[in-house]
Design an enzyme around this catalytic site. Structure first.
Site, PDB file in Angstrom:
ATOM      1  N   ASP A   1       1.829  -1.313  11.996  1.00  0.00           N
ATOM      2  CA  ASP A   1       0.681  -1.700  11.404  1.00  0.00           C
ATOM      3  C   ASP A   1       0.256  -2.977  12.003  1.00  0.00           C
ATOM      4  O   ASP A   1      -0.757  -3.478  11.587  1.00  0.00           O
ATOM      5  CB  ASP A   1       0.531  -1.395   9.940  1.00  0.00           C
ATOM      6  CG  ASP A   1       0.459   0.188   9.510  1.00  0.00           C
ATOM      7  OD1 ASP A   1       0.008   0.820  10.305  1.00  0.00           O
ATOM      8  OD2 ASP A   1       0.862   0.311   8.523  1.00  0.00           O
TER       9      ASP A   1
ATOM     10  N   ARG B   1      -6.885   1.917  18.002  1.00  0.00           N
ATOM     11  CA  ARG B   1      -6.536   0.350  17.959  1.00  0.00           C
ATOM     12  C   ARG B   1      -6.209  -0.309  19.115  1.00  0.00           C
ATOM     13  O   ARG B   1      -6.434  -1.533  19.386  1.00  0.00           O
ATOM     14  CB  ARG B   1      -5.465  -0.077  16.949  1.00  0.00           C
ATOM     15  CG  ARG B   1      -5.822   0.189  15.648  1.00  0.00           C
ATOM     16  CD  ARG B   1      -4.961  -0.157  14.292  1.00  0.00           C
ATOM     17  NE  ARG B   1      -5.454   0.002  13.072  1.00  0.00           N
ATOM     18  CZ  ARG B   1      -4.685   0.127  12.034  1.00  0.00           C
ATOM     19  NH1 ARG B   1      -3.451   0.064  12.173  1.00  0.00           N
ATOM     20  NH2 ARG B   1      -5.270   0.196  10.822  1.00  0.00           N
TER      21      ARG B   1
ATOM     22  N   GLN C   1       4.743   9.269   7.266  1.00  0.00           N
ATOM     23  CA  GLN C   1       3.638  10.119   6.772  1.00  0.00           C
ATOM     24  C   GLN C   1       4.345  11.356   6.792  1.00  0.00           C
ATOM     25  O   GLN C   1       4.380  12.307   5.959  1.00  0.00           O
ATOM     26  CB  GLN C   1       2.243   9.923   7.167  1.00  0.00           C
ATOM     27  CG  GLN C   1       1.898   8.555   6.748  1.00  0.00           C
ATOM     28  CD  GLN C   1       0.494   8.198   7.315  1.00  0.00           C
ATOM     29  OE1 GLN C   1      -0.130   9.051   7.780  1.00  0.00           O
ATOM     30  NE2 GLN C   1       0.096   7.270   6.680  1.00  0.00           N
TER      31      GLN C   1
ATOM     32  N   ARG D   1       2.819   5.768  -3.196  1.00  0.00           N
ATOM     33  CA  ARG D   1       3.851   6.956  -3.699  1.00  0.00           C
ATOM     34  C   ARG D   1       4.391   6.643  -5.330  1.00  0.00           C
ATOM     35  O   ARG D   1       4.947   7.534  -5.672  1.00  0.00           O
ATOM     36  CB  ARG D   1       5.332   6.338  -2.682  1.00  0.00           C
ATOM     37  CG  ARG D   1       5.102   7.041  -1.396  1.00  0.00           C
ATOM     38  CD  ARG D   1       5.999   6.077  -0.304  1.00  0.00           C
ATOM     39  NE  ARG D   1       6.200   6.604   0.784  1.00  0.00           N
ATOM     40  CZ  ARG D   1       5.351   6.341   1.974  1.00  0.00           C
ATOM     41  NH1 ARG D   1       4.268   5.752   1.567  1.00  0.00           N
ATOM     42  NH2 ARG D   1       5.541   6.788   3.094  1.00  0.00           N
TER      43      ARG D   1
ATOM     44  N   ARG E   1      -8.793  12.166  12.669  1.00  0.00           N
ATOM     45  CA  ARG E   1      -7.204  11.914  12.868  1.00  0.00           C
ATOM     46  C   ARG E   1      -6.280  13.262  13.154  1.00  0.00           C
ATOM     47  O   ARG E   1      -6.588  14.404  12.147  1.00  0.00           O
ATOM     48  CB  ARG E   1      -6.642  10.847  11.588  1.00  0.00           C
ATOM     49  CG  ARG E   1      -7.293   9.613  11.876  1.00  0.00           C
ATOM     50  CD  ARG E   1      -7.055   8.835  11.092  1.00  0.00           C
ATOM     51  NE  ARG E   1      -5.662   8.176  11.104  1.00  0.00           N
ATOM     52  CZ  ARG E   1      -4.812   7.455  10.511  1.00  0.00           C
ATOM     53  NH1 ARG E   1      -5.444   6.975   9.154  1.00  0.00           N
ATOM     54  NH2 ARG E   1      -3.583   7.308  10.636  1.00  0.00           N
TER      55      ARG E   1
ATOM     56  N   LYS F   1       0.788  -1.254  -0.170  1.00  0.00           N
ATOM     57  CA  LYS F   1      -0.020  -0.025   0.066  1.00  0.00           C
ATOM     58  C   LYS F   1       0.658   1.301   0.116  1.00  0.00           C
ATOM     59  O   LYS F   1       0.785   1.996  -0.878  1.00  0.00           O
ATOM     60  CB  LYS F   1      -0.907  -0.019   1.222  1.00  0.00           C
ATOM     61  CG  LYS F   1      -1.882   1.225   1.289  1.00  0.00           C
ATOM     62  CD  LYS F   1      -2.980   0.789   2.243  1.00  0.00           C
ATOM     63  CE  LYS F   1      -2.705   0.867   3.842  1.00  0.00           C
ATOM     64  NZ  LYS F   1      -2.712   2.405   4.241  1.00  0.00           N
ATOM     65  N   SER F   2       1.845   1.292   0.879  1.00  0.00           N
ATOM     66  CA  SER F   2       2.799   2.568   0.884  1.00  0.00           C
ATOM     67  C   SER F   2       3.375   2.784  -0.489  1.00  0.00           C
ATOM     68  O   SER F   2       3.609   4.034  -0.775  1.00  0.00           O
ATOM     69  CB  SER F   2       3.678   2.335   2.030  1.00  0.00           C
ATOM     70  OG  SER F   2       3.134   2.313   3.184  1.00  0.00           O
TER      71      SER F   2
ATOM     72  N   LYS G   1      -4.768   5.724  14.772  1.00  0.00           N
ATOM     73  CA  LYS G   1      -4.938   4.962  13.568  1.00  0.00           C
ATOM     74  C   LYS G   1      -6.202   5.084  13.009  1.00  0.00           C
ATOM     75  O   LYS G   1      -7.186   6.023  13.506  1.00  0.00           O
ATOM     76  CB  LYS G   1      -4.129   3.651  13.472  1.00  0.00           C
ATOM     77  CG  LYS G   1      -2.797   3.612  13.929  1.00  0.00           C
ATOM     78  CD  LYS G   1      -2.063   4.074  12.567  1.00  0.00           C
ATOM     79  CE  LYS G   1      -0.577   3.932  12.954  1.00  0.00           C
ATOM     80  NZ  LYS G   1       0.350   5.016  11.850  1.00  0.00           N
TER      81      LYS G   1
HETATM   82  C1  S3P Z   1       2.412   4.863   6.266  1.00  0.00           C
HETATM   83  C2  S3P Z   1       3.045   4.879   7.480  1.00  0.00           C
HETATM   84  C3  S3P Z   1       2.408   4.704   8.854  1.00  0.00           C
HETATM   85  C4  S3P Z   1       1.592   3.596   8.671  1.00  0.00           C
HETATM   86  C5  S3P Z   1       0.463   3.822   7.631  1.00  0.00           C
HETATM   87  C6  S3P Z   1       1.281   4.106   6.092  1.00  0.00           C
HETATM   88  C7  S3P Z   1       3.080   5.374   4.838  1.00  0.00           C
HETATM   89  O1  S3P Z   1       1.795   5.625   9.344  1.00  0.00           O
HETATM   90  O2  S3P Z   1       0.851   3.236   9.727  1.00  0.00           O
HETATM   91  O3  S3P Z   1      -0.335   2.678   7.502  1.00  0.00           O
HETATM   92  O4  S3P Z   1       2.832   4.770   3.966  1.00  0.00           O
HETATM   93  O5  S3P Z   1       3.820   6.358   5.167  1.00  0.00           O
HETATM   94  P1  S3P Z   1       2.583   6.678  10.199  1.00  0.00           P
HETATM   95  O6  S3P Z   1       3.741   7.612   9.346  1.00  0.00           O
HETATM   96  O7  S3P Z   1       1.671   7.727  10.862  1.00  0.00           O
HETATM   97  O8  S3P Z   1       3.321   6.096  11.285  1.00  0.00           O
END
Ligand code: S3P
Length: 433
Positions: free
Chosen positions: A320, A351, A173, A28, A124, A23-24, A347
């Site tokens: 996560d 959680r 993030q 990007r 959030r 996903k990350s 989150k």
């Molecule tokens: C992510 C960073 C994480 C993660 C999220 C995805 C990212 O969050 O929990 O699911 O893609 O950069 P944080 O940066 O808030 O820790």
């Protein structure tokens, strides 16, 4: 939406599963390709609701995104300075990554953008991104004292200025938002993290020709003239999705499961370290590279687990995966103590609260603390069937499913949120019955 009933599985998990795209990295790949000026073919893209939110936002900003198949896109940008003013509100849906990274990319632009999202994203904290961007000169207005959606990004008075920012909490993030703003800022932008969080932004910026400096946990960059897009980005499989099967196969007796094409970037593999410390039987096979990201096939066999302890230093590498690790701990002999996990409270849902409220219905062995969990697991407990709420949080829903599979079954309320990160999760699960 209808509840989903997951029966206890009566046999071991056997066979192989191919893990869907990360996903990350999928987010990007689309964002950064939109800042290049040549087409980028993205393969093994994760076609989940969160990543499709990013596609929608980038299209609104003028990028061309051709969907060749659900997992293959071609993204063509208009260059580093080619984003255009969106005609509509930008909807990040449930996706904190879309919202936070895009605030960094849009803060330096000379047009107005307005962000919204779903009810979870409205709760959030966004101050953690707005604060450093404002120190760079950005002009961002949000609800609740500049901390919450809806958020408006207004053109800054002049060019943004590079800053040195010591992040109070490790967060990929926040780090990524600052680095993205730094692509357009005067001078040098430096972010310093308490512990290194996932580095997909850094790796991908380098793949786009941007030079980064590293010193300890500090990362620096200067605005490049342009991004030089690679012809192809191959997204690795998501270890956060593999996590559910790693745990399920570890705790369900007589299991032997091969998880194919899993990203093993060291900033993401905390779950492997913790499960191995608990006695899990995990082997990495066929290690290779998928672009700048390392991947492997992971063979996991059932094992007798025991409790462990871990805290803040490893947290960014498994943040996560705490829900899934909790299930491993519920089956492990002895106590597992998790500290330094306060980020879990902000989150998609809280959680820590969700885990203790819902998983205790299936097997009462969890105590929530301010920043973590204490789990007294093992064979002394009797599991029962229960009806549990997902809070519309994808990772809570999937963790409930594996807990039900391994325990005594579960009925999940609001199960469909798995589409946020793993649309085929239940279909994959049913193949194992
Ligand atoms: C992510 C960073 C994480 C993660 C999220 C995805 C990212 O969050 O929990 O699911 O893609 O950069 P944080 O940066 O808030 O820790």
């Amino acid at each position: 939406m209808a509840n989903r009933v997951v029966e206890k599985i009566k046999k071991g998990l056997r066979g192989e599963l191919t893990i869907p795209g990360d996903k990350s990295v999928s987010h990007r790949s689309v964002m950064f390709s939109a800042l290049g000026d040549t087409p980028v073919r993205i393969t093994n893209f994760l076609p989940s609701a969160d990543c499709l939110s990013t596609v929608g936002v980038m299209r609104s900003l003028g990028a061309r995104v051709d969907i060749i198949s659900p997992t293959e896109l071609v993204v063509t940008g208009n260059g580093l300075h080619g984003l255009r003013e969106p005609e509509t509100v930008l909807d990040a849906g449930n996706s904190g990554t879309t919202l936070r990274l895009m605030m960094g990319m849009l803060a330096p632009q000379n047009f107005v953008s307005v962000f919204t999202g779903d009810s979870s994203l409205h709760k959030r904290p966004m101050g953690r991104v707005i604060k450093p961007l404002s120190l760079m000169g950005a002009n961002i207005a949000g609800r609740a004292g500049n901390t919450k959606l809806p958020i408006t990004v207004i053109p800054a008075a002049g060019r943004l200025q590079g800053i040195t920012y010591e992040m109070p909490v490790a967060s990929a993030q926040v780090k990524s938002a600052i680095l993205l703003a730094g692509l357009f800022a005067d001078g040098t932008t430096i972010v310093v993290e308490p512990y290194t969080s996932r580095n997909h932004t850094e790796l991908m910026l380098e793949a786009f020709g941007v030079e980064l400096g590293y010193k300890g946990t500090a990362i620096s960059l200067q605005a490049p003239e342009k991004l030089i897009a690679p012809a192809e980005i191959i997204v690795p499989g998501d270890i956060s999705s593999a996590a559910f099967w790693l745990v399920a196969a570890s705790v369900i007796p007589d299991s032997e499961l091969l998880l194919k094409n899993v990203g093993i970037n060291p900033t993401r593999t905390g779950i492997l370290d913790v499960l191995q410390a608990m006695g899990a039987d995990i082997s990495l096979l066929n290690k290779r590279c998928s672009g700048s990201e390392p991947v492997a096939d992971i063979l996991v066999r059932s094992a007798r687990l025991h409790g462990t302890s871990f805290g803040a230093d490893i947290m960014p590498r498994l943040v996560d995966e705490i829900p899934a690790i909790t299930v491993a701990a519920m089956f492990a002999e002895g106590e597992t103590v998790i500290t330094g996990a306060g980020e879990l409270r902000v989150k998609e849902t809280d959680r820590i609260q969700a885990i203790s409220d819902q998983f205790n219905k299936l097997c009462p062995c969890i105590t929530a603390t301010e920043d973590g969990l204490i789990i007294r697991g093992g064979s002394g407990h009797k599991w029962q069937q229960g009806t549990c709420f997902s809070y519309d949080d994808h990772r809570i829903a999937m963790t409930l499913a594996i807990a039900g599979m391994a325990g005594s079954g579960v009925e999940i309320e609001q199960p469909d949120c798995v589409a946020i990160s793993y649309p085929d999760f239940y279909e994959e699960m049913m193949k194992l019955y």
